[in-house]
Structure formats: C-alpha cells, structure tokens
Write an enzyme that holds these catalytic residues in place. Structure first.
Site, PDB file in Angstrom:
ATOM      1  CB  CYS A 147      15.165   8.690   6.750  1.00  0.00           C
ATOM      2  SG  CYS A 147      15.078   7.806   8.304  1.00  0.00           S
ATOM      3  CB  CYS A 193      12.752   9.990   9.046  1.00  0.00           C
ATOM      4  SG  CYS A 193      14.474   9.788   9.568  1.00  0.00           S
TER       5      CYS A 193
END
Length: 82
Positions: free
Chosen positions: A12, A15
């Site tokens: 991600c 992230c």
C-alpha cells in the site's frame, strides 16, 4: 488506556508514507500495527475495507472513532488525544 490500531499492508503506497509518521509517535501514543494480509481475522472483526485505516479504541477495547487514508502527524495526535 486508549489504543490506536493501524491497519496497513506492505504493498500500500499511502501506508508506506503513513507508517513512519505513526512510528515517530511511539512515545506519545499507544498503538498496534496490523498487516491486513497476514491478519484477516482482525481486519474482518473491525470491518476494515480500505487502508490505511486508524481505529481508536477506549480503555475497554471498544471502538471510539476511525480515520481512513493518509493523515498528518498533527492529525493523528489530535485524533488520539481528542
């Protein structure tokens, strides 16, 4: 004591940016980082559909609030201490 659950994944993009911000707050907030790819049970328990997701729990482990998506350091502190 409140706890912040930080749901993320290695693949991600947001992230990867948010992770170091959350980690920099380790002395100021109580948090657990949960990888959604390896912890399906907890992700399902909290109904996490998008990442990154921050879920704030009260001292009884009940969800108080949640934020989805990229957050600033200040936003996370305000969310946690709010």
């Amino acid at each position: 004591m409140k706890k912040l659950l930080y749901f993320s994944a290695a693949w991600c993009g947001p992230c990867k940016t948010l992770g170091p911000i959350v980690e920099s707050l380790s002395g100021q907030i109580n948090y657990d980082k949960i990888d959604v790819d390896t912890n399906h049970e907890m992700s399902a328990q909290y109904g996490v559909r998008n990442i990154p997701t921050l879920i704030l729990l009260n001292e009884f482990g009940e969800e108080i609030n949640r934020k989805v998506g990229m957050q600033s350091r200040e936003s996370i502190l305000n969310f946690y201490n709010g």
